[in-house]
Design a protein around this motif. Structure first.
Motif, PDB file in Angstrom:
ATOM      1  N   ALA A 203      26.884 -21.028 -55.723  1.00  0.00           N
ATOM      2  CA  ALA A 203      26.540 -20.811 -54.167  1.00  0.00           C
ATOM      3  C   ALA A 203      26.009 -21.587 -53.339  1.00  0.00           C
ATOM      4  O   ALA A 203      26.697 -22.310 -52.246  1.00  0.00           O
ATOM      5  CB  ALA A 203      26.769 -19.867 -53.905  1.00  0.00           C
ATOM      6  N   ARG A 204      24.640 -22.388 -53.790  1.00  0.00           N
ATOM      7  CA  ARG A 204      24.056 -22.897 -53.373  1.00  0.00           C
ATOM      8  C   ARG A 204      24.073 -24.658 -53.415  1.00  0.00           C
ATOM      9  O   ARG A 204      23.416 -25.301 -52.477  1.00  0.00           O
ATOM     10  CB  ARG A 204      22.401 -22.783 -53.784  1.00  0.00           C
ATOM     11  N   ARG A 205      25.795 -24.811 -54.145  1.00  0.00           N
ATOM     12  CA  ARG A 205      25.868 -26.136 -54.055  1.00  0.00           C
ATOM     13  C   ARG A 205      26.685 -27.053 -52.914  1.00  0.00           C
ATOM     14  O   ARG A 205      26.957 -26.023 -52.428  1.00  0.00           O
ATOM     15  CB  ARG A 205      26.837 -26.484 -55.118  1.00  0.00           C
ATOM     16  N   ASP A 206      26.844 -28.250 -52.357  1.00  0.00           N
ATOM     17  CA  ASP A 206      27.425 -28.668 -51.001  1.00  0.00           C
ATOM     18  C   ASP A 206      28.699 -28.505 -51.576  1.00  0.00           C
ATOM     19  O   ASP A 206      29.512 -28.268 -50.265  1.00  0.00           O
ATOM     20  CB  ASP A 206      26.707 -30.047 -51.321  1.00  0.00           C
ATOM     21  N   ASP A 207      29.297 -28.285 -52.581  1.00  0.00           N
ATOM     22  CA  ASP A 207      30.962 -28.106 -52.769  1.00  0.00           C
ATOM     23  C   ASP A 207      30.945 -26.736 -53.329  1.00  0.00           C
ATOM     24  O   ASP A 207      31.812 -26.636 -53.839  1.00  0.00           O
ATOM     25  CB  ASP A 207      31.105 -29.753 -53.783  1.00  0.00           C
ATOM     26  N   ASN A 208      30.278 -26.223 -52.831  1.00  0.00           N
ATOM     27  CA  ASN A 208      30.779 -24.351 -53.703  1.00  0.00           C
ATOM     28  C   ASN A 208      32.180 -24.083 -52.972  1.00  0.00           C
ATOM     29  O   ASN A 208      32.635 -23.351 -54.247  1.00  0.00           O
ATOM     30  CB  ASN A 208      29.546 -24.156 -52.644  1.00  0.00           C
ATOM     31  N   ASP A 209      32.729 -24.303 -52.029  1.00  0.00           N
ATOM     32  CA  ASP A 209      34.487 -23.636 -51.997  1.00  0.00           C
ATOM     33  C   ASP A 209      34.716 -24.428 -52.095  1.00  0.00           C
ATOM     34  O   ASP A 209      35.957 -23.486 -53.096  1.00  0.00           O
ATOM     35  CB  ASP A 209      34.043 -23.798 -50.038  1.00  0.00           C
ATOM     36  N   GLU A 210      35.000 -24.961 -52.939  1.00  0.00           N
ATOM     37  CA  GLU A 210      36.141 -25.682 -53.915  1.00  0.00           C
ATOM     38  C   GLU A 210      35.200 -25.340 -55.543  1.00  0.00           C
ATOM     39  O   GLU A 210      36.562 -25.055 -56.071  1.00  0.00           O
ATOM     40  CB  GLU A 210      35.422 -27.991 -53.991  1.00  0.00           C
ATOM     41  N   PHE A 212      34.632 -22.706 -55.884  1.00  0.00           N
ATOM     42  CA  PHE A 212      35.307 -21.282 -56.398  1.00  0.00           C
ATOM     43  C   PHE A 212      36.117 -21.126 -56.288  1.00  0.00           C
ATOM     44  O   PHE A 212      36.453 -20.788 -56.611  1.00  0.00           O
ATOM     45  CB  PHE A 212      34.834 -19.914 -55.328  1.00  0.00           C
ATOM     46  N   ASP A 213      37.052 -22.118 -55.140  1.00  0.00           N
ATOM     47  CA  ASP A 213      38.506 -21.816 -55.160  1.00  0.00           C
ATOM     48  C   ASP A 213      39.086 -22.496 -56.445  1.00  0.00           C
ATOM     49  O   ASP A 213      40.205 -21.607 -56.627  1.00  0.00           O
ATOM     50  CB  ASP A 213      39.043 -23.137 -54.373  1.00  0.00           C
TER      51      ASP A 213
END
Length: 290
Positions: A203-210, A212-213
């Motif tokens: 969750a703390r990664r910059d690309d967290n949205d991708e 988890f998607d």
């Protein structure tokens, strides 16, 4: 068994499920919820999990056959302090906490000599859901409940605790508190800690949205328990640190060996670990998947 009056301290998933299960089994007459503030248990009353809400311990405990503490383990000492001056003679006092050494220590701090009716317990059941709305009368059916009687626990109290859990369909076993905490540190507390840590790190990664998607079913299965109550698991990790730290150290060493195998392309080691783990889990889950 049949309890004329059960006092329940904490009516979330676990306490609420016990109340619902006892009611369904016809094993309790009245469930009294002991609250800190008026109206605290309004949802539990509306759901029929408690029949009466009391904020005064003396009133709540009058005529009780059994008292079950179903709060996070970090609250045990405060709960025992509220109860101490008002426990009826011979009443069964038990809990549902995931650590037993800390609960027993809290009871000793409050009571000094432990009551004969005190029988610590831990139902090996639950879900990531929380609150009274998540209560399920079937939660304990076919599940193990571990009793960890103290040296002061009376045989009658132990029998009563066993009968309480058997009345809701649980399988009851007895174990020393220290051994319980060691076993649960490895099989329950460590997995929860790892699930929380993995989800938090992603969750703390910059690309967290991708990230988890594109997470697949395996990620959801592995991290489901990270949706559990954070306060409860915070308390458990603090309370069971002496048993949890060795389990963490052992896992960290194994993770280091796996990292080395990946870095060095050691396919033999990786296959050995994966095959051994698959065989062990297949044996464990055979006939036990719900």
């Amino acid at each position: 068994m049949h309890l004329a009056r059960l006092v329940l301290v904490g009516v979330g998933l676990m306490g609420g499920s016990l109340a619902a299960a006892l009611k369904r089994a016809g094993a309790v007459g009245e469930v009294v919820g002991l609250a800190r503030e008026p109206g605290e248990l309004s949802a539990a009353r509306e759901l029929g999990l408690v029949d009466r809400e009391e904020t005064d311990p003396a009133t709540a405990l009058a005529g009780a056959d059994a008292v079950v503490v179903a709060t996070p383990v970090g609250a045990a000492e405060a709960v025992f302090t509220r109860l101490a001056s008002h426990l009826p003679a011979g009443v069964l006092l038990t809990d549902m906490g995931s650590t037993k050494g800390s609960v027993i220590a809290a009871a000793r701090t409050v009571f000094g000599a432990l009551p004969e009716g005190f029988v610590p317990a831990h139902p090996i059941a639950g879900t990531e859901a929380s609150g009274p709305a998540a209560a399920d009368p079937r939660l304990f059916r076919g599940r193990r409940v571990i009793l960890t009687p103290t040296a002061e626990s009376g045989s009658g109290a132990v029998a009563a605790a066993r009968a309480l859990w058997e009345s809701v369909g649980a399988e009851v076993v007895e174990m020393a508190a220290e051994h319980h905490d060691e076993v649960l540190a490895a099989t329950s507390h460590l997995p929860h800690l790892l699930a929380y840590a993995l989800v938090d790190s992603l969750a703390r990664r910059d690309d967290n949205d991708e990230v988890f998607d594109f997470a697949a079913g395996g990620f959801r299965d592995f991290t489901r328990i990270a949706s559990s109550d954070p306060v409860m698991w915070h308390d458990i990790c603090r309370a069971n640190r002496e048993a949890l730290l060795p389990a963490l150290a052992s896992f960290r060493a194994e993770l280091q060996r796996l990292e080395t195998a990946v870095a060095e392309g050691d396919s033999d080691y990786l296959l050995t670990v994966f095959r051994r783990a698959k065989a062990a889990r297949d044996r464990f889950t055979e006939g036990n998947e719900s």
